[in-house]
Design a protein around this motif. Structure first.
Motif, PDB file in Angstrom:
ATOM      1  N   ALA A  18      -6.866   0.408  -8.438  1.00 42.83           N
ATOM      2  CA  ALA A  18      -5.594   0.935  -8.929  1.00 42.83           C
ATOM      3  C   ALA A  18      -5.207   2.176  -8.125  1.00 42.83           C
ATOM      4  N   VAL A  19      -3.894   2.418  -8.032  1.00 44.13           N
ATOM      5  CA  VAL A  19      -3.355   3.582  -7.327  1.00 44.13           C
ATOM      6  C   VAL A  19      -2.278   4.225  -8.194  1.00 44.13           C
ATOM      7  N   TYR A  20      -2.416   5.524  -8.399  1.00 49.40           N
ATOM      8  CA  TYR A  20      -1.368   6.321  -9.026  1.00 49.40           C
ATOM      9  C   TYR A  20      -0.716   7.143  -7.931  1.00 49.40           C
ATOM     10  N   ALA A  21       0.541   6.849  -7.631  1.00 49.60           N
ATOM     11  CA  ALA A  21       1.283   7.579  -6.611  1.00 49.60           C
ATOM     12  C   ALA A  21       2.239   8.542  -7.299  1.00 49.60           C
ATOM     13  N   GLU A  22       2.211   9.805  -6.887  1.00 50.91           N
ATOM     14  CA  GLU A  22       3.011  10.820  -7.575  1.00 50.91           C
ATOM     15  C   GLU A  22       4.478  10.831  -7.150  1.00 50.91           C
ATOM     16  N   ASN A  23       4.845   9.913  -6.271  1.00 53.61           N
ATOM     17  CA  ASN A  23       6.254   9.564  -6.112  1.00 53.61           C
ATOM     18  C   ASN A  23       6.362   8.154  -5.541  1.00 53.61           C
ATOM     19  N   ASP A  24       7.567   7.587  -5.607  1.00 46.93           N
ATOM     20  CA  ASP A  24       7.765   6.196  -5.215  1.00 46.93           C
ATOM     21  C   ASP A  24       7.566   5.972  -3.730  1.00 46.93           C
ATOM     22  N   LYS A  78     -11.233   1.462 -10.929  1.00 51.02           N
ATOM     23  CA  LYS A  78     -11.365   2.654 -10.102  1.00 51.02           C
ATOM     24  C   LYS A  78      -9.993   2.972  -9.509  1.00 51.02           C
ATOM     25  N   VAL A  79      -9.501   4.166  -9.794  1.00 46.48           N
ATOM     26  CA  VAL A  79      -8.146   4.539  -9.409  1.00 46.48           C
ATOM     27  C   VAL A  79      -8.157   5.676  -8.397  1.00 46.48           C
ATOM     28  N   ALA A  80      -7.269   5.571  -7.424  1.00 47.05           N
ATOM     29  CA  ALA A  80      -7.043   6.636  -6.452  1.00 47.05           C
ATOM     30  C   ALA A  80      -5.696   7.277  -6.747  1.00 47.05           C
ATOM     31  N   ILE A  81      -5.618   8.586  -6.583  1.00 45.35           N
ATOM     32  CA  ILE A  81      -4.370   9.309  -6.784  1.00 45.35           C
ATOM     33  C   ILE A  81      -3.816   9.734  -5.439  1.00 45.35           C
ATOM     34  N   LEU A  82      -2.585   9.340  -5.158  1.00 45.01           N
ATOM     35  CA  LEU A  82      -1.869   9.834  -3.990  1.00 45.01           C
ATOM     36  C   LEU A  82      -1.078  11.056  -4.448  1.00 45.01           C
ATOM     37  N   LEU A  83      -1.593  12.224  -4.104  1.00 45.55           N
ATOM     38  CA  LEU A  83      -1.019  13.487  -4.548  1.00 45.55           C
ATOM     39  C   LEU A  83       0.253  13.814  -3.767  1.00 45.55           C
ATOM     40  N   GLY A  84       1.159  14.542  -4.434  1.00 45.95           N
ATOM     41  CA  GLY A  84       2.321  15.068  -3.740  1.00 45.95           C
ATOM     42  C   GLY A  84       1.944  16.265  -2.896  1.00 45.95           C
ATOM     43  N   SER A  85       2.942  16.938  -2.354  1.00 43.07           N
ATOM     44  CA  SER A  85       2.675  18.105  -1.504  1.00 43.07           C
ATOM     45  C   SER A  85       2.111  19.240  -2.349  1.00 43.07           C
ATOM     46  N   SER A  86       1.283  20.056  -1.728  1.00 44.91           N
ATOM     47  CA  SER A  86       0.637  21.154  -2.444  1.00 44.91           C
ATOM     48  C   SER A  86       1.579  22.330  -2.590  1.00 44.91           C
ATOM     49  N   MET A 134       5.437   7.295  -1.653  1.00 43.79           N
ATOM     50  CA  MET A 134       4.016   7.077  -1.361  1.00 43.79           C
ATOM     51  C   MET A 134       3.558   5.730  -1.894  1.00 43.79           C
ATOM     52  N   ALA A 135       4.077   5.337  -3.045  1.00 42.88           N
ATOM     53  CA  ALA A 135       3.704   4.034  -3.607  1.00 42.88           C
ATOM     54  C   ALA A 135       4.129   2.906  -2.686  1.00 42.88           C
ATOM     55  N   LEU A 136       5.336   3.004  -2.124  1.00 43.24           N
ATOM     56  CA  LEU A 136       5.820   1.962  -1.230  1.00 43.24           C
ATOM     57  C   LEU A 136       5.023   1.952   0.076  1.00 43.24           C
ATOM     58  N   GLY A 137       4.582   3.123   0.523  1.00 50.31           N
ATOM     59  CA  GLY A 137       3.684   3.172   1.670  1.00 50.31           C
ATOM     60  C   GLY A 137       2.362   2.486   1.376  1.00 50.31           C
ATOM     61  N   ALA A 138       1.853   2.692   0.154  1.00 50.09           N
ATOM     62  CA  ALA A 138       0.606   2.045  -0.254  1.00 50.09           C
ATOM     63  C   ALA A 138       0.767   0.531  -0.303  1.00 50.09           C
ATOM     64  N   VAL A 139       1.928   0.060  -0.757  1.00 54.34           N
ATOM     65  CA  VAL A 139       2.199  -1.377  -0.786  1.00 54.34           C
ATOM     66  C   VAL A 139       2.082  -1.967   0.617  1.00 54.34           C
ATOM     67  N   THR A 140       2.684  -1.295   1.596  1.00 51.65           N
ATOM     68  CA  THR A 140       2.624  -1.769   2.983  1.00 51.65           C
ATOM     69  C   THR A 140       1.190  -1.837   3.486  1.00 51.65           C
ATOM     70  N   ALA A 141       0.416  -0.792   3.196  1.00 49.62           N
ATOM     71  CA  ALA A 141      -0.980  -0.756   3.650  1.00 49.62           C
ATOM     72  C   ALA A 141      -1.806  -1.860   3.008  1.00 49.62           C
ATOM     73  N   LEU A 142      -1.612  -2.089   1.733  1.00 48.23           N
ATOM     74  CA  LEU A 142      -2.376  -3.113   1.025  1.00 48.23           C
ATOM     75  C   LEU A 142      -2.048  -4.505   1.555  1.00 48.23           C
ATOM     76  N   LYS A 143      -0.769  -4.757   1.793  1.00 48.44           N
ATOM     77  CA  LYS A 143      -0.380  -6.060   2.335  1.00 48.44           C
ATOM     78  C   LYS A 143      -1.021  -6.295   3.702  1.00 48.44           C
ATOM     79  N   ALA A 144      -1.014  -5.243   4.538  1.00 44.43           N
ATOM     80  CA  ALA A 144      -1.598  -5.373   5.873  1.00 44.43           C
ATOM     81  C   ALA A 144      -3.096  -5.644   5.814  1.00 44.43           C
ATOM     82  N   ALA A 145      -3.730  -5.199   4.725  1.00 43.74           N
ATOM     83  CA  ALA A 145      -5.169  -5.407   4.557  1.00 43.74           C
ATOM     84  C   ALA A 145      -5.484  -6.724   3.849  1.00 43.74           C
TER      85      ALA A 145
END
Length: 361
Positions: free
Chosen positions: A263-269, A201-209, A271-282
């Motif tokens: 899984a996470v697809y981040a549309e730029n790095d 199951k994948v989540a997409i972190l979208l860029g700006s609209s 956001m991906a690095l932000g996701a890394v921080t959140a996952l580690k904290a969890a």
């Protein structure tokens, strides 16, 4: 979405040749401690598929612009977003470095701070200061019409980089230089399928609209997953606005609302690095418990990949200085410029991340 190779006309070949020569010396210097510039000898842009929809491309005559000697000209560069993002740092520095290298008389630079109204006024101000050629990194695909009209009124050509605009090439603007964003999304999907085995199951972190980058990177990824990996379910799409702090906030929310994400697809790095921080904290292991694929190719992301916290990174090369000025020189020499000049982007994976750090920015 590979564009046909047969459009490589003589004028395009000249652009490629000039670009290759200029790119070797157009280094994007670092402005941060994590070396946002990287080593341009490893990370120089390469033109992949220059194309023109009709004819030989846009010429000085068809555009209706006067002749110009770039070395004695006033050139303006409009940056769209604040230079906290390594992509923007490297992009602006590349323009500055190449302008200095070829001896542009005066380079005007502005930063819209992610405000469309400010980007319009920035461009109008540069025109008032005598800008004779403009390089614009558009904030959005729509909304810059007043700026284009102001440039047209002064017969000042506009070259757009890194984001496409919904306007008419060789009329509202000269040409677009940048990546194939749909293809980036497809390649990210392929990397995700490889990392997950095509299941989860994948989540997409979208860029700006409101811009082509977000739209196309999403389309490429979603279409490729649906076509080739039906076992990989897209369960969330939420904007992180291309920002690290926002990506972290969204990931924190997703961990609570959809704890079964794998899984996470981040549309730029960023956001991906932000996701890394959140996952580690969890208490989750990014790259293992939750696979992460992103797009950009920043040094921090490639290092995270080498450390096992990301699973793949698709490059989006920001070093536009050499290509932009090579294109301008060809245009002013009377040669036709293709509507789209698409660059080739590399891929980073666990096998090449450490060795490729020098080419990251």
């Amino acid at each position: 979405m590979t564009l046909p190779q047969r459009f490589r006309t003589l004028s395009v070949a000249c652009i490629v040749a000039a670009t290759a020569t200029l790119a070797l010396s157009g280094c994007a210097k670092s402005e941060t401690t994590d070396n946002a510039g990287g080593d341009s000898s490893q990370g120089a842009q390469t033109v992949q598929t220059p194309t023109a929809s009709t004819g030989p491309g846009c010429t000085l005559t068809t555009y209706g612009a006067p002749k110009l000697d770039l070395e004695n000209a006033v050139v303006g560069f409009s940056q769209s977003e604040k230079e906290a993002n390594p992509f923007r740092i490297a992009e602006t520095q590349s323009i500055k470095d190449e302008a200095a290298r070829i001896g542009v008389r005066k380079l005007l630079t502005t930063n819209a701070q992610s405000q469309l109204s400010k980007q319009i006024s920035d461009i109008q101000d540069m025109l008032a200061q005598g800008a004779q050629f403009l390089i614009i990194a558009p904030l959005n695909s729509d909304g810059l019409e007043p700026a284009f009209q102001a440039a047209a009124a002064k017969k000042v050509p506009v070259l757009t980089v890194d984001r496409k605009v919904n306007a008419t090439a060789c009329k509202d603007y000269l040409a677009f230089l940048g990546s194939d964003f749909v293809e980036q999304g497809k390649r990210a999907a392929d990397a995700m399928i490889k990392a997950t085995g095509g299941k989860g199951k994948v989540a997409i972190l979208l860029g700006s609209s409101g811009n082509s980058v977000t739209t196309d990177r999403t389309k490429g990824f979603v279409d490729q997953v649906k076509a080739t990996a039906p076992g990989l379910e897209i369960v969330a799409q939420q904007t992180g606005e291309f920002a690290r702090d926002k990506g972290q906030q969204v990931m924190e929310q997703l961990i609570q609302s959809k704890p079964d994400i794998t899984a996470v697809y981040a549309e730029n790095d960023e956001m991906a690095l932000g996701a890394v921080t959140a996952l580690k904290a969890a208490g989750k292991a990014p790259g293992k418990d939750v696979k992460i694929v992103s797009i950009d190719g920043t040094r921090n992301a490639v290092q995270a990949l080498a450390n096992g916290e990301l699973n793949a990174v698709i490059e989006s090369n920001p070093r536009f200085g050499p290509l932009a000025f090579a294109t301008a020189r060809k245009f002013y020499s009377g040669e036709g410029i293709p509507e789209d000049v698409i660059i080739s982007d590399r891929s980073y994976d666990p096998t090449n991340a450490k060795a490729s750090l020098g080419g990251a920015y």
